[in-house]
Design an enzyme around this catalytic site. Structure first.
Site, PDB file in Angstrom:
ATOM      1  N   GLY A  25      50.950  29.966  45.452  1.00 24.29           N
ATOM      2  CA  GLY A  25      49.680  28.950  45.196  1.00 24.29           C
ATOM      3  C   GLY A  25      49.025  28.524  46.396  1.00 24.29           C
ATOM      4  O   GLY A  25      48.172  27.702  46.421  1.00 24.29           O
TER       5      GLY A  25
ATOM      6  N   ASN B 102      46.657  30.184  48.053  1.00 30.41           N
ATOM      7  CA  ASN B 102      45.182  30.551  48.065  1.00 30.41           C
ATOM      8  C   ASN B 102      44.650  29.311  47.022  1.00 30.41           C
ATOM      9  O   ASN B 102      43.632  28.912  47.138  1.00 30.41           O
ATOM     10  CB  ASN B 102      44.752  31.871  47.226  1.00 30.41           C
ATOM     11  CG  ASN B 102      44.829  33.105  48.237  1.00 30.41           C
ATOM     12  OD1 ASN B 102      44.031  33.287  48.869  1.00 30.41           O
ATOM     13  ND2 ASN B 102      45.907  33.539  48.111  1.00 30.41           N
TER      14      ASN B 102
ATOM     15  N   LEU C  77      49.718  37.484  37.943  1.00 26.36           N
ATOM     16  CA  LEU C  77      50.296  38.843  37.865  1.00 26.36           C
ATOM     17  C   LEU C  77      50.058  39.536  36.447  1.00 26.36           C
ATOM     18  O   LEU C  77      50.613  40.568  36.427  1.00 26.36           O
ATOM     19  CB  LEU C  77      51.870  39.001  38.100  1.00 26.36           C
ATOM     20  CG  LEU C  77      51.800  38.504  39.677  1.00 26.36           C
ATOM     21  CD1 LEU C  77      53.511  38.551  39.776  1.00 26.36           C
ATOM     22  CD2 LEU C  77      51.047  39.530  40.733  1.00 26.36           C
TER      23      LEU C  77
ATOM     24  N   LEU D 101      48.290  41.549  33.224  1.00 26.02           N
ATOM     25  CA  LEU D 101      46.835  41.931  32.895  1.00 26.02           C
ATOM     26  C   LEU D 101      46.149  41.034  31.756  1.00 26.02           C
ATOM     27  O   LEU D 101      46.744  40.682  30.737  1.00 26.02           O
ATOM     28  CB  LEU D 101      47.008  43.479  32.060  1.00 26.02           C
ATOM     29  CG  LEU D 101      46.225  44.444  32.093  1.00 26.02           C
ATOM     30  CD1 LEU D 101      46.045  44.831  33.511  1.00 26.02           C
ATOM     31  CD2 LEU D 101      46.756  45.713  31.281  1.00 26.02           C
TER      32      LEU D 101
ATOM     33  N   HIS E 264      43.023  40.945  45.988  1.00 22.81           N
ATOM     34  CA  HIS E 264      43.881  42.083  46.009  1.00 22.81           C
ATOM     35  C   HIS E 264      44.303  42.223  47.462  1.00 22.81           C
ATOM     36  O   HIS E 264      43.180  42.292  48.257  1.00 22.81           O
ATOM     37  CB  HIS E 264      43.556  43.319  45.322  1.00 22.81           C
ATOM     38  CG  HIS E 264      44.597  44.353  45.439  1.00 22.81           C
ATOM     39  ND1 HIS E 264      45.874  43.898  44.522  1.00 22.81           N
ATOM     40  CD2 HIS E 264      45.037  45.345  46.201  1.00 22.81           C
ATOM     41  CE1 HIS E 264      46.626  45.287  44.738  1.00 22.81           C
ATOM     42  NE2 HIS E 264      46.269  45.780  45.799  1.00 22.81           N
TER      43      HIS E 264
ATOM     44  N   ASP F  19      43.257  45.989  39.005  1.00 25.15           N
ATOM     45  CA  ASP F  19      42.758  46.326  40.441  1.00 25.15           C
ATOM     46  C   ASP F  19      41.611  47.241  40.392  1.00 25.15           C
ATOM     47  O   ASP F  19      41.587  48.126  41.210  1.00 25.15           O
ATOM     48  CB  ASP F  19      43.819  46.698  41.394  1.00 25.15           C
ATOM     49  CG  ASP F  19      45.222  45.589  41.371  1.00 25.15           C
ATOM     50  OD1 ASP F  19      44.655  44.546  41.456  1.00 25.15           O
ATOM     51  OD2 ASP F  19      46.103  46.239  41.598  1.00 25.15           O
TER      52      ASP F  19
ATOM     53  N   GLU G 129      42.370  36.092  53.457  1.00 32.09           N
ATOM     54  CA  GLU G 129      42.189  35.492  52.131  1.00 32.09           C
ATOM     55  C   GLU G 129      41.557  34.160  52.085  1.00 32.09           C
ATOM     56  O   GLU G 129      40.545  33.778  51.517  1.00 32.09           O
ATOM     57  CB  GLU G 129      43.478  35.518  51.368  1.00 32.09           C
ATOM     58  CG  GLU G 129      44.014  36.997  50.962  1.00 32.09           C
ATOM     59  CD  GLU G 129      45.265  36.954  50.106  1.00 32.09           C
ATOM     60  OE1 GLU G 129      45.304  38.118  49.453  1.00 32.09           O
ATOM     61  OE2 GLU G 129      46.134  36.028  50.292  1.00 32.09           O
TER      62      GLU G 129
HETATM   63  C1  GRF Z   1      48.032  36.933  47.631  1.00 36.88           C
HETATM   64  O1  GRF Z   1      48.264  37.632  48.607  1.00 36.88           O
HETATM   65  C2  GRF Z   1      46.937  37.708  46.597  1.00 36.88           C
HETATM   66  O2  GRF Z   1      46.247  38.461  47.313  1.00 36.88           O
HETATM   67  C3  GRF Z   1      47.756  38.388  45.709  1.00 36.88           C
HETATM   68  O3  GRF Z   1      48.904  37.379  45.473  1.00 36.88           O
HETATM   69  C4  GRF Z   1      49.225  36.482  46.785  1.00 36.88           C
HETATM   70  C5  GRF Z   1      49.014  35.135  46.092  1.00 36.88           C
HETATM   71  O4  GRF Z   1      49.404  34.278  47.069  1.00 36.88           O
HETATM   72  N1  GRF Z   1      46.950  38.820  44.609  1.00 36.88           N
HETATM   73  P1  GRF Z   1      49.420  32.791  46.869  1.00 36.88           P
HETATM   74  O5  GRF Z   1      50.235  32.520  45.387  1.00 36.88           O
HETATM   75  O6  GRF Z   1      47.991  32.306  46.823  1.00 36.88           O
HETATM   76  O7  GRF Z   1      50.473  32.052  47.789  1.00 36.88           O
END
Ligand code: GRF
Length: 188
Positions: free
Chosen positions: A12, A14, A84, A86, A103, A144, A173
């Protein structure tokens, strides 16, 4: 006011970054966090951020009731941030061009089933790619492969490891995902 729902499965970071970015923006609210993994640290983060977090199992996620719940909450944008599973077709159809994902590679390369987390960076390093990066895209019913909204790239250096590459990708990101979300909320 634009209403976001953020879907997570893991750490988490992001989610944290997006929440902090919008904390002083009165036009964007993170209404809830949806998590499919009871062990995800993202749950703790949501709690600390004061955002309601719903833990969801596979059957519930696939049910039309869940889609209805999101519609009832008047969600404007669903943001997948390390989520993760679909997304079922009825959920995609209910939110046309309103579900996005990030991604950690330059799609269409290194995407699809199995390409997640460190598996992506391991494959990129093993193939001795000159560049990797991030792709922000709309979500469709395949992994994706929805239309690309934004990409940014970074060069691999001599001796690059999956871990060092992952750190570079995270930096990209954290910079770009909130900015792209902001643009989408302004334009929608
Ligand atoms: C990120 O690298 C994102 O691109 C991928 O999963 C990761 C998530 O990281 N889809 P976090 O849970 O936000 O730390």
């Amino acid at each position: 006011m634009k209403r976001l729902s953020i879907f997570v499965s893991g750490g988490g970071t992001n989610l944290q970054r997006i929440a902090e970015y919008f904390s002083s923006n009165p036009n964007v609210e993170i209404v809830n966090v949806i998590c499919n993994n009871p062990n995800a640290y993202a749950i703790e983060r949501a709690k600390n951020l004061g955002i309601p977090c719903k833990l969801i199992n596979r059957a519930e996620f696939k049910s039309e009731d869940f889609t209805k719940e999101l519609l009832n909450q008047n969600i404007d944008l669903i943001v997948l941030a390390g989520f993760l599973w679909l997304v079922p077709k009825h959920l995609i159809d209910a939110f046309p061009n309103k579900i996005i994902n990030i991604h950690p590679a330059l799609l269409p390369k290194y995407g699809g089933k199995g390409f997640y987390g460190e598996h992506v960076h391991e494959a990129v390093v093993a193939a001795k790619e000159e560049y990797s990066g991030i792709t922000i895209h709309y979500v469709n019913e395949h992994y994706d492969s929805g239309d690309i909204i934004f990409q940014a790239q970074v060069a691999l250096e001599e001796g690059e490891t999956p871990d060092s590459l992952a750190a570079k990708i995270h930096t990209l990101e954290y910079k770009h995902y909130p900015e792209v979300i902001e643009k989408l909320t302004i334009n929608s």
